[in-house]
Design a protein around this motif. Sequence first.
Motif, PDB file in Angstrom:
ATOM      1  N   GLY A  36       0.913  20.358  -7.692  1.00  0.00           N
ATOM      2  CA  GLY A  36       0.849  19.772  -6.364  1.00  0.00           C
ATOM      3  C   GLY A  36      -0.569  19.682  -5.851  1.00  0.00           C
ATOM      4  O   GLY A  36      -0.967  18.680  -5.244  1.00  0.00           O
ATOM      5  N   ALA A  37      -1.364  20.731  -6.107  1.00  0.00           N
ATOM      6  CA  ALA A  37      -2.745  20.742  -5.626  1.00  0.00           C
ATOM      7  C   ALA A  37      -3.544  19.585  -6.222  1.00  0.00           C
ATOM      8  O   ALA A  37      -4.288  18.894  -5.508  1.00  0.00           O
ATOM      9  CB  ALA A  37      -3.402  22.077  -5.983  1.00  0.00           C
ATOM     10  N   VAL A  38      -3.399  19.356  -7.532  1.00  0.00           N
ATOM     11  CA  VAL A  38      -4.119  18.263  -8.185  1.00  0.00           C
ATOM     12  C   VAL A  38      -3.682  16.921  -7.604  1.00  0.00           C
ATOM     13  O   VAL A  38      -4.505  16.054  -7.307  1.00  0.00           O
ATOM     14  CB  VAL A  38      -3.887  18.288  -9.712  1.00  0.00           C
ATOM     15  N   THR A  39      -2.379  16.758  -7.410  1.00  0.00           N
ATOM     16  CA  THR A  39      -1.856  15.503  -6.862  1.00  0.00           C
ATOM     17  C   THR A  39      -2.466  15.217  -5.495  1.00  0.00           C
ATOM     18  O   THR A  39      -2.933  14.107  -5.224  1.00  0.00           O
ATOM     19  CB  THR A  39      -0.322  15.568  -6.731  1.00  0.00           C
ATOM     20  N   PHE A  40      -2.470  16.211  -4.631  1.00  0.00           N
ATOM     21  CA  PHE A  40      -2.990  16.014  -3.282  1.00  0.00           C
ATOM     22  C   PHE A  40      -4.499  15.788  -3.286  1.00  0.00           C
ATOM     23  O   PHE A  40      -5.017  14.965  -2.526  1.00  0.00           O
ATOM     24  CB  PHE A  40      -2.630  17.214  -2.402  1.00  0.00           C
ATOM     25  N   LEU A  41      -5.205  16.502  -4.151  1.00  0.00           N
ATOM     26  CA  LEU A  41      -6.661  16.365  -4.216  1.00  0.00           C
ATOM     27  C   LEU A  41      -7.093  15.000  -4.754  1.00  0.00           C
ATOM     28  O   LEU A  41      -8.170  14.506  -4.422  1.00  0.00           O
ATOM     29  CB  LEU A  41      -7.255  17.472  -5.089  1.00  0.00           C
ATOM     30  N   VAL A  42      -6.252  14.397  -5.596  1.00  0.00           N
ATOM     31  CA  VAL A  42      -6.585  13.088  -6.156  1.00  0.00           C
ATOM     32  C   VAL A  42      -6.125  11.958  -5.234  1.00  0.00           C
ATOM     33  O   VAL A  42      -6.877  11.039  -4.920  1.00  0.00           O
ATOM     34  CB  VAL A  42      -5.948  12.911  -7.561  1.00  0.00           C
ATOM     35  N   VAL A  43      -4.869  12.030  -4.777  1.00  0.00           N
ATOM     36  CA  VAL A  43      -4.259  10.902  -4.066  1.00  0.00           C
ATOM     37  C   VAL A  43      -4.744  10.786  -2.617  1.00  0.00           C
ATOM     38  O   VAL A  43      -5.113   9.693  -2.169  1.00  0.00           O
ATOM     39  CB  VAL A  43      -2.720  11.001  -4.104  1.00  0.00           C
ATOM     40  N   ILE A  44      -4.738  11.890  -1.877  1.00  0.00           N
ATOM     41  CA  ILE A  44      -5.069  11.813  -0.453  1.00  0.00           C
ATOM     42  C   ILE A  44      -6.486  11.298  -0.217  1.00  0.00           C
ATOM     43  O   ILE A  44      -6.685  10.325   0.533  1.00  0.00           O
ATOM     44  CB  ILE A  44      -4.858  13.173   0.241  1.00  0.00           C
ATOM     45  N   PRO A  45      -7.530  11.883  -0.852  1.00  0.00           N
ATOM     46  CA  PRO A  45      -8.884  11.356  -0.621  1.00  0.00           C
ATOM     47  C   PRO A  45      -9.041   9.903  -1.064  1.00  0.00           C
ATOM     48  O   PRO A  45      -9.836   9.156  -0.473  1.00  0.00           O
ATOM     49  CB  PRO A  45      -9.772  12.282  -1.475  1.00  0.00           C
ATOM     50  N   ALA A  46      -8.283   9.497  -2.102  1.00  0.00           N
ATOM     51  CA  ALA A  46      -8.392   8.112  -2.575  1.00  0.00           C
ATOM     52  C   ALA A  46      -7.776   7.133  -1.585  1.00  0.00           C
ATOM     53  O   ALA A  46      -8.246   5.998  -1.436  1.00  0.00           O
ATOM     54  CB  ALA A  46      -7.711   7.972  -3.944  1.00  0.00           C
ATOM     55  N   MET A  47      -6.717   7.557  -0.878  1.00  0.00           N
ATOM     56  CA  MET A  47      -5.981   6.646  -0.015  1.00  0.00           C
ATOM     57  C   MET A  47      -6.353   6.731   1.461  1.00  0.00           C
ATOM     58  O   MET A  47      -6.114   5.773   2.213  1.00  0.00           O
ATOM     59  CB  MET A  47      -4.469   6.903  -0.159  1.00  0.00           C
ATOM     60  N   ILE A  51       0.838  -1.199   0.000  1.00  0.00           N
ATOM     61  CA  ILE A  51       0.000   0.000   0.000  1.00  0.00           C
ATOM     62  C   ILE A  51       0.878   1.255   0.000  1.00  0.00           C
ATOM     63  O   ILE A  51       0.602   2.222  -0.716  1.00  0.00           O
ATOM     64  CB  ILE A  51      -0.951  -0.001   1.216  1.00  0.00           C
ATOM     65  N   ALA A  52       1.944   1.246   0.780  1.00  0.00           N
ATOM     66  CA  ALA A  52       2.858   2.391   0.830  1.00  0.00           C
ATOM     67  C   ALA A  52       3.527   2.607  -0.531  1.00  0.00           C
ATOM     68  O   ALA A  52       3.625   3.747  -1.012  1.00  0.00           O
ATOM     69  CB  ALA A  52       3.913   2.167   1.912  1.00  0.00           C
ATOM     70  N   ILE A  53       3.976   1.525  -1.153  1.00  0.00           N
ATOM     71  CA  ILE A  53       4.608   1.628  -2.479  1.00  0.00           C
ATOM     72  C   ILE A  53       3.601   2.104  -3.518  1.00  0.00           C
ATOM     73  O   ILE A  53       3.906   2.955  -4.357  1.00  0.00           O
ATOM     74  CB  ILE A  53       5.221   0.275  -2.889  1.00  0.00           C
ATOM     75  N   ALA A  54       2.378   1.558  -3.453  1.00  0.00           N
ATOM     76  CA  ALA A  54       1.324   1.964  -4.389  1.00  0.00           C
ATOM     77  C   ALA A  54       1.002   3.445  -4.231  1.00  0.00           C
ATOM     78  O   ALA A  54       0.754   4.152  -5.213  1.00  0.00           O
ATOM     79  CB  ALA A  54       0.076   1.121  -4.171  1.00  0.00           C
ATOM     80  N   THR A  55       1.026   3.937  -2.993  1.00  0.00           N
ATOM     81  CA  THR A  55       0.780   5.360  -2.736  1.00  0.00           C
ATOM     82  C   THR A  55       1.834   6.212  -3.428  1.00  0.00           C
ATOM     83  O   THR A  55       1.519   7.227  -4.066  1.00  0.00           O
ATOM     84  CB  THR A  55       0.808   5.636  -1.215  1.00  0.00           C
ATOM     85  N   ALA A  56       3.091   5.803  -3.318  1.00  0.00           N
ATOM     86  CA  ALA A  56       4.185   6.555  -3.939  1.00  0.00           C
ATOM     87  C   ALA A  56       4.053   6.571  -5.460  1.00  0.00           C
ATOM     88  O   ALA A  56       4.178   7.622  -6.092  1.00  0.00           O
ATOM     89  CB  ALA A  56       5.533   5.957  -3.528  1.00  0.00           C
ATOM     90  N   ILE A  57       3.790   5.408  -6.036  1.00  0.00           N
ATOM     91  CA  ILE A  57       3.664   5.323  -7.501  1.00  0.00           C
ATOM     92  C   ILE A  57       2.487   6.156  -7.983  1.00  0.00           C
ATOM     93  O   ILE A  57       2.575   6.864  -8.996  1.00  0.00           O
ATOM     94  CB  ILE A  57       3.508   3.855  -7.946  1.00  0.00           C
ATOM     95  N   LEU A  58       1.382   6.076  -7.254  1.00  0.00           N
ATOM     96  CA  LEU A  58       0.190   6.842  -7.627  1.00  0.00           C
ATOM     97  C   LEU A  58       0.477   8.337  -7.600  1.00  0.00           C
ATOM     98  O   LEU A  58       0.119   9.067  -8.539  1.00  0.00           O
ATOM     99  CB  LEU A  58      -0.959   6.497  -6.669  1.00  0.00           C
ATOM    100  N   ALA A  59       1.137   8.812  -6.537  1.00  0.00           N
ATOM    101  CA  ALA A  59       1.457  10.235  -6.440  1.00  0.00           C
ATOM    102  C   ALA A  59       2.391  10.672  -7.565  1.00  0.00           C
ATOM    103  O   ALA A  59       2.246  11.763  -8.126  1.00  0.00           O
ATOM    104  CB  ALA A  59       2.087  10.534  -5.080  1.00  0.00           C
ATOM    105  N   MET A  60       3.342   9.806  -7.917  1.00  0.00           N
ATOM    106  CA  MET A  60       4.260  10.133  -9.016  1.00  0.00           C
ATOM    107  C   MET A  60       3.510  10.256 -10.336  1.00  0.00           C
ATOM    108  O   MET A  60       3.763  11.167 -11.128  1.00  0.00           O
ATOM    109  CB  MET A  60       5.347   9.059  -9.131  1.00  0.00           C
ATOM    110  N   LEU A  61       2.590   9.338 -10.586  1.00  0.00           N
ATOM    111  CA  LEU A  61       1.834   9.362 -11.839  1.00  0.00           C
ATOM    112  C   LEU A  61       0.941  10.590 -11.936  1.00  0.00           C
ATOM    113  O   LEU A  61       0.894  11.275 -12.964  1.00  0.00           O
ATOM    114  CB  LEU A  61       0.990   8.090 -11.969  1.00  0.00           C
ATOM    115  N   ILE A  62       0.218  10.874 -10.854  1.00  0.00           N
ATOM    116  CA  ILE A  62      -0.696  12.012 -10.876  1.00  0.00           C
ATOM    117  C   ILE A  62       0.072  13.322 -10.996  1.00  0.00           C
ATOM    118  O   ILE A  62      -0.404  14.285 -11.600  1.00  0.00           O
ATOM    119  CB  ILE A  62      -1.575  12.028  -9.610  1.00  0.00           C
ATOM    120  N   HIS A  63       1.297  13.350 -10.457  1.00  0.00           N
ATOM    121  CA  HIS A  63       2.071  14.589 -10.503  1.00  0.00           C
ATOM    122  C   HIS A  63       2.732  14.822 -11.857  1.00  0.00           C
ATOM    123  O   HIS A  63       3.493  15.779 -12.026  1.00  0.00           O
ATOM    124  CB  HIS A  63       3.137  14.598  -9.406  1.00  0.00           C
ATOM    125  N   LEU A  64       2.432  13.979 -12.810  1.00  0.00           N
ATOM    126  CA  LEU A  64       2.940  14.215 -14.166  1.00  0.00           C
ATOM    127  C   LEU A  64       2.484  15.565 -14.715  1.00  0.00           C
ATOM    128  O   LEU A  64       3.142  16.139 -15.581  1.00  0.00           O
ATOM    129  CB  LEU A  64       2.472  13.099 -15.112  1.00  0.00           C
TER     130      LEU A  64
END
Length: 431
Positions: free
Chosen positions: A114-125, A97-110
């Motif tokens: 930063g705001a989009v990354t946090f708004l997508v990743v944090i509520p999902a996780m 789960i921790a590794i998946a969180t990192a990969i997900l944040a990296m992908l979204i931050h393409l």
Amino acid sequence: MLAFLGLLTIVLLLLLVISKKASPVVALILVPVLTGLLAGFRGELAEMMGEGLKSIAPTGVMFVFAILFFGVLMDAGTFKPIISRLLRFAGNDPVKIAIATAILAMLIHLDGSGAVTFLVVIPAMVPIYDQLGMRRITLASIVALSAGTMNILPWGGPTIRAATALNVPVTDLFNPIIIPVLGGLVAVLFISAYFGKKEKRLLNSQDIESYTIESPRADEFDELARPKLFYVNVLLIILAIVALIAGWAPPYVIFMLGFVIAITINYPKVEEQKKRIDAHAKEAMLMASILFAAGCFTGILKGTGMIDAMALTVEQILPVQVGRQLPLLTGLVSMPASLLFDPDSFYFGILPLLASTAETFQVSGIEVGQAAIMGQMTTGFAVSPLTGSTFLLIGLAGVDLGEHQLKTIPWAFLVTLIILVLAILMGIISI
């Protein structure tokens, strides 16, 4: 006199921007115009500003179309199936789960936001971490490290600013450090796995056994999503990144063409295209206005000779051995500098002086820029109190700023050091 006025220009910029007495756009234009007039330049200022704008135009255009390109692909739901598969991969294992969180944040931050990354990743996780019993501070730290390291990308704000301030193509700044940056991203994955192992030791084994992940289904798309075009959109992203790194065309051309293809394929109707452009126009134009204002700032400082005068003055004061190590020193302080300087004041106020000073010691100014983006508002941006994104991150995760900084800053500094050491070993940063 010119050296004093140059220093005054930088100090006024720092004071106005950091104290929020003026917006970056206003400060970047008004301050150098006033000090330029004090230096005795009048009719020449317009020409200097024009030269600065010409130098920044390709970078500004690249940034606008990069935001639109990734924004359209985000709207089309390109990353949703990837999110779903990552969560299924994670299962109920805290390490995964921790590794998946990192990969997900990296992908979204393409998309570089930063705001989009946090708004997508944090509520999902957050629900996953809560149900399993993993601490939210771990989630916040992993996302901060992942997004921060990804912020070094050539269309990321710090790298764009650095290239603008140094008046060099963004690919000249970024391409040589691709391998060190990849090393930094790998380091983030290892750190995330370490965090996951610590969480696993803290968890009650019964909770783990009874927990089943409720990952979002890949077919749950909203009206904007284009699931049938998933592979086409992924191919577009890959082609754009490969073309950028390989230098097949100027970056602004790559993203202009990429955006046109992406929006035409995904949203062929004119009305749909207008709505998608409008949805991302605010973010694109806000940064573009800062970049063009920075073009005026650097144009005046260089045209009046203030930068050269300041560099020569510092050269007379600074010991030779210290001057020759400016890239190394910049890399070492770059991450902590995120706690003191916002990106505009650092990259447009401090970096040009550091780079010009380095050049007086026969050291490449580009190396100073490369060292700066290894930490200043990259690995350090999601722990800095000077950016709103940090407060968005801790707000969504429900953690305290001090607690977040205490946990994340040492690891962010470590990632910067890893990138810096790799760059030194490869001969990119000279010592």
